[in-house]
Design an enzyme around this catalytic site. Sequence first.
Site, PDB file in Angstrom:
ATOM      1  N   HIS A   4      -7.121  10.499   2.843  1.00 40.78           N
ATOM      2  CA  HIS A   4      -6.370  10.119   1.642  1.00 40.78           C
ATOM      3  C   HIS A   4      -6.842  11.005   0.478  1.00 40.78           C
ATOM      4  O   HIS A   4      -7.463  10.539  -0.468  1.00 40.78           O
ATOM      5  CB  HIS A   4      -6.612   8.641   1.322  1.00 40.78           C
ATOM      6  N   ASP A  23     -13.100  -0.448  -0.146  1.00 43.26           N
ATOM      7  CA  ASP A  23     -11.671  -0.534   0.172  1.00 43.26           C
ATOM      8  C   ASP A  23     -11.469  -1.820   0.954  1.00 43.26           C
ATOM      9  O   ASP A  23     -12.432  -2.488   1.348  1.00 43.26           O
ATOM     10  CB  ASP A  23     -11.259   0.692   1.005  1.00 43.26           C
ATOM     11  N   ARG A  76       3.680  10.058   3.360  1.00 43.96           N
ATOM     12  CA  ARG A  76       2.715   8.963   3.545  1.00 43.96           C
ATOM     13  C   ARG A  76       3.048   8.328   4.893  1.00 43.96           C
ATOM     14  O   ARG A  76       4.098   7.697   5.051  1.00 43.96           O
ATOM     15  CB  ARG A  76       2.833   7.945   2.410  1.00 43.96           C
ATOM     16  N   ARG A  84      -4.330   8.388 -10.721  1.00 45.88           N
ATOM     17  CA  ARG A  84      -3.466   8.854  -9.627  1.00 45.88           C
ATOM     18  C   ARG A  84      -2.279   9.627 -10.211  1.00 45.88           C
ATOM     19  O   ARG A  84      -1.866  10.665  -9.679  1.00 45.88           O
ATOM     20  CB  ARG A  84      -2.957   7.675  -8.795  1.00 45.88           C
ATOM     21  N   GLN A 100      -6.127  10.231  -3.457  1.00 40.48           N
ATOM     22  CA  GLN A 100      -6.974   9.229  -4.093  1.00 40.48           C
ATOM     23  C   GLN A 100      -8.297   9.829  -4.528  1.00 40.48           C
ATOM     24  O   GLN A 100      -8.847   9.473  -5.576  1.00 40.48           O
ATOM     25  CB  GLN A 100      -7.211   8.058  -3.147  1.00 40.48           C
ATOM     26  N   CYS A 156      -9.705   1.751  -4.521  1.00 39.66           N
ATOM     27  CA  CYS A 156      -8.409   2.428  -4.572  1.00 39.66           C
ATOM     28  C   CYS A 156      -7.237   1.460  -4.720  1.00 39.66           C
ATOM     29  O   CYS A 156      -6.116   1.899  -4.989  1.00 39.66           O
ATOM     30  CB  CYS A 156      -8.221   3.311  -3.346  1.00 39.66           C
TER      31      CYS A 156
END
Length: 305
Positions: free
Chosen positions: A131, A219, A104, A287, A134, A259
């Site tokens: 991403h 987001d 990450r 997740r 996700q 998310c």
Amino acid sequence: MAARHFLTLNDLTINELSDLLDHASFLRREWQAGKVRNSLGNRVLAMIFEKSSTRTRVSFEAGMSQLGGSAMFLSPRDTQLGRGEPIEDSARVISSMVDAVMIRTFAHEKVDRFAQVSRVPVINALTDDFHPCQLLADMQTYREHRGSIAGATVTWVGDGNNMCNSYINAARIFGFHLNVACPEGYAPDNDLLSAHESCVTVFDDPREAARGANLIVTDVWASMGQEQEAEERRKIFAPYQVNPALMDLAAPDALFMHCLPAHRGEEISDDMLDQPGSVVWDEAENRLHAQKALLEFLILGKLEQ
């Protein structure tokens, strides 16, 4: 045999992704029933974090534990990734000691360079560009609540960021149409849009983008690394809040996803997470299960119930 990596959704075929999402739902049911699984016994996942995260660390670490393996957390203080030691050298050493690597970080180039020489699967757990993990959870959640997303209309509201980019990839792969509503100057990458023009439409007005949508997603307005822009972005993005009034323009059974973490009163209204169409908490839990399915697929090379 060369290791398979998961750096964007494009690294898996639609058939592989569909099987993976089915397996993720199976793993969720199995876990909820209290069944013990040891598919990754004695396997180790290295987790390299240059960007911090609550959900990413908990889901990957818990996931490896639930599959009988273990996870090793490596903070920026614990690695020399791109600082003094070439990324390729770090990749060769780390991948010789573990069974998979999750990264990450900021620059997508880092995960690309790491994967090019890694002996083991590399998973992109978020970069500034994409991403994909996700999106696995989001697609799993939609399937569990509404069935196939093929032919649906999905509306993205807000910044044309890494999440938006991954939704653009998903639109082509899963066969839905994506409406993107964003302020001028904050649209997704032009090259990415051009390559997906048949399945993506960009709007200035979030109300127009939301009309008839089966899923609305948003987001935060300022992602990690953009904190200095937060106040300016709050002013620019104010008309792009997702709230019950915007959801009323969508299809009657439309779902809402985020998310997380969410900034209530900014990109969403204070009550948005508790609206009937909100599936954010299932999305967050998924997740864990989507990534367990991904880990089994990449490490074992197969999915087994």
